[in-house]
Scaffold this active site. Structure first.
Site: not given
Length: 699
Positions: A340, A345, A424, A426, A483, A623
């Site tokens: 999706d 997007g 759907y 979300y 991250d 990193d």
């Protein structure tokens, strides 16, 4: 909610007050910038060239440049200049020519413009999805097939275009597979009728270059692969979810969420599109884009109530990808695997949250600006909701000797968006608490994808939820990109496990156990193990806790889930590169954002996180980037229809030796005066106790 200026952030102003400042390097593109970008791209072509823009979004600066900028910014130091760039994905309209361009907004120039190769397809967009619906329903061949059903006069037929999927069989061109339904023919004026209760066996395929129906598939509705010509359809009763069609309960009393002094968070506007949120020692930036929806940058925490210090935790967090593979092995259902985020997007599909009661209490909404297919700014209102919520008891202890109870209620800050993907919904939220913890929560609701089934048929890959309606089993597998920047960007990944001690003279009774750590030094895919309580932690080995000397860390609480069930040689498995491990760990590279690859529409695999992890890079004290997977095995049930109660799942990140004590100790105690609860009965708990006192001489 306060709108005080955060003094340590340069170039910011109060919410709602205009100020001409340069855009922050992490601020989403403005309306003016989107218009500027499309003009610069258009200038590469003749005036009459018709371009179809799939995405015009911020090209985030290289991390090597942005980290020093953010460090200087957090410390109130002078920041360097970082040029603004935009990323563009576009087609020459009505062709298969997909291009990528990088636009330097600071220099007003096109830095690169390349045409992508075969089997690389852009996502759907709002305008072309509507066009696919129209093309499917207006096709004469489709109308002839519908006529065979002999539907009542005035019946409305609905088309749900699905991304075509991949099976390697004549699927090189970009297409939509449309599934047809009808509204309740006995109530044709109800535009909100649940058409998923009336699936049809006709499925047109629409070519997105010629914009015509190139094939009409007939759906199997029995227990095997066989199909039947459409024939007169027996009309079943409706199955509506709209409250207007329910006999509603009458015994539910109001429950009001009231914050008489407003909310406790601060939102600072940075330029036109940048937002900085401060709440209960947390500090972070909120971004929004077409693919990921909400993106958090520069997530920091501080024990200082006045000013946020340099304790960074995460550089960037976002939902990277998701896949919903279906269980029905028959054509064309075998291609149903919805990516999706990559196929459409999360930003594109975001709801206007002010239209429904999606959030309670003192709420602040954020708007966003995306682009239309014509390259024009598209202003989307109220796509992010920020609010506080009570989360029950945060901590408590009662001294049973005195009866005195110390109790603190936990409050959470919720940064929420909701997307609708045809059938759907979300509900996706980053949730912060006062104990230094972050959760990412997904609530799946909406309507299950349905298909026709013959009377008396039962199959093991789905559940009959209404007469003539089958809801196929499916999985929901999400990938959260994390991250980390635990007190800096040099981090490591370890896992700890609990193991029983061997029975020995030392462990005479066989009850001892130890917790041991294992370092992961190479990129790869890794899994939790509940038998050993395997828990992954992100550590900074160069920063030690002042009390116990342990490395500061955050641990990952990821729920176990069934990995993708599709065969490893299947297209489902090859495309969903993230779906076979709980955690993927990679060494950071600019641009590696999407676990399933940059372009998932009819993709082939090979350019996602599994491929990156297979480089076997050294990820020790460097990193690193983590992709944390979590999911649901949705074995459908009749209670999921006509609308599905929320299924809730979340990933949590909790501090380990990061603070020197419980960071929620300073939260004011819970009291009747503060909380204004209605007290029905109260009786203190006071258990008799015995104690001895030490004498003057220490006896």
């Amino acid at each position: 909610m306060s709108t005080e200026q955060v003094s340590s952030i340069p170039g910011v102003d109060l919410v709602g007050v205009a100020k001409h400042v340069s855009s922050h390097p992490l601020s989403p593109l403005t309306s003016a910038e989107i218009s500027n970008v499309s003009k610069l791209v258009q200038s590469l072509y003749p005036r009459n060239a018709n371009l179809q823009y799939k995405s015009i979004t911020l090209q985030e600066p290289e991390k090597a440049h942005l980290v020093p900028f953010l460090n200087a910014e957090r410390n109130g130091l002078k920041t360097s200049t970082i040029e603004r760039r935009a990323f563009v994905a576009y087609y020459i309209r009505n062709t298969d020519k997909l291009h990528e361009a990088i636009i330097n907004l600071s220099r007003q120039k096109v830095e690169s413009n390349v045409r992508l190769g075969p089997n690389t397809h852009g996502p759907g967009d709002a305008e072309e999805i509507l066009l696919a619906e129209k093309i499917a329903l207006q096709d004469e061949g489709v109308q002839a097939e519908i006529a065979k059903l002999q539907l009542p006069e005035g019946t409305s037929v609905i088309s749900d275009p699905w991304i075509y999927g991949s099976d390697g069989i004549n699927d090189e061109q970009r297409m939509y597979q449309c599934f047809l339904y009808m509204r309740d023919p006995n109530n044709p004026l109800n535009l909100d009728s649940n058409h998923y209760a009336f699936p049809l066996t006709i499925s047109p395929v629409v070519d997105t270059v010629k914009w015509k129906v190139i094939r009409i598939d007939l759906l199997p509705s029995g227990s095997d692969h066989s199909i039947k010509e459409p024939r007169p359809l027996k009309i079943q009763p409706p199955n509506e979810y709209d409250p207007a069609y329910q006999q509603l309960r009458t015994d539910l009393k109001p429950l009001n969420v009231v914050q008489p002094e407003g909310a406790s968070f601060k939102i600072t506007q940075v330029g036109d599109t940048g937002r900085v949120v401060g709440w209960q020692k947390w500090f972070f930036r909120v971004g929004f884009n077409q693919r990921e929806g909400v993106v958090l940058h520069d997530v920091c925490v501080s024990l200082d109530e006045v000013r946020y210090d340099n304790r960074s935790i995460f550089y960037r967090m976002s939902l990277s990808d998701m896949v919903i593979p279906y269980a029905d092995p028959r054509h064309p259902f075998h291609k149903k695997a919805a990516f999706d985020l990559g196929d459409a997007g999360a930003g594109l599909m975001a709801n206007n949250l002010k239209l429904g009661c999606d959030c309670l209490g003192s709420i602040h909404y954020l708007d966003a600006v995306l682009n239309t297919d014509k390259g024009e700014p598209w202003h989307m209102e109220n796509v992010v909701c920020i609010h506080e919520q009570d989360a029950g008891i945060g901590w408590k202890h009662t001294n049973y000797r005195t009866g005195k109870a110390a109790i603190v209620r936990s409050r959470e800050l919720v940064v929420q968006s909701i997307i609708t993907v045809a059938n759907y919904e979300y509900i996706m939220a980053f949730i912060f608490n006062q104990a230094g913890e972050i959760k990412y929560e997904v609530r799946a609701t909406g309507i299950v994808s349905t298909q026709p089934v013959d009377a008396g048929v039962e199959v093991p890959w789905g559940t009959i939820v209404h007469p003539g309606v089958l809801a196929a089993h499916h999985q929901h597998i999400f990938s959260l990109r994390v991250d980390p920047a635990i007190d800096g960007n040099s981090n490591r990944l370890i896992y700890e496990e609990a193991h029983p001690m061997p029975r020995s003279d030392f462990n005479l009774h066989g009850v001892g156990y130890t917790v041991e750590e294992t370092l992961i030094d190479r990129s790869g895919g890794f899994d939790i193990n509940t038998d050993h309580n395997r828990t992954f932690k992100i550590q900074n080995s160069s920063v030690r806790n002042p009390v116990n000397g342990k490395p500061v860390a955050y641990k990952i609480h990821a729920p176990p889930f069934q990995k993708m069930l599709a065969d490893p040689d299947s297209f489902h498995f090859k495309r969903a590169e993230f779906a076979n491990h709980n955690i993927y760990a990679t060494k950071y590279r600019d641009g590696e954002l999407y676990a399933g690859g940059k372009y998932t529409n009819q993709s082939r695999g090979g350019d996602g996180v599994r491929s990156w992890a297979n480089r076997k890079d050294d990820i020790k004290d460097t990193d690193l980037v983590l992709f944390v997977q979590f999911g649901l095995q949705h074995a459908t049930r009749i209670e999921d229809f006509p609308v599905m109660p929320c299924e809730i799942i979340h990933v949590a990140f909790k501090p380990v030796n990061f603070f020197d004590k419980n960071p929620a100790l300073d939260v004011p105690p819970s009291s009747q005066e503060f909380n204004r609860s209605t007290l029905l009965e109260a009786e203190g708990h006071h258990q008799p106790s015995v104690e001895t006192k030490v004498g003057e001489k220490g006896e």
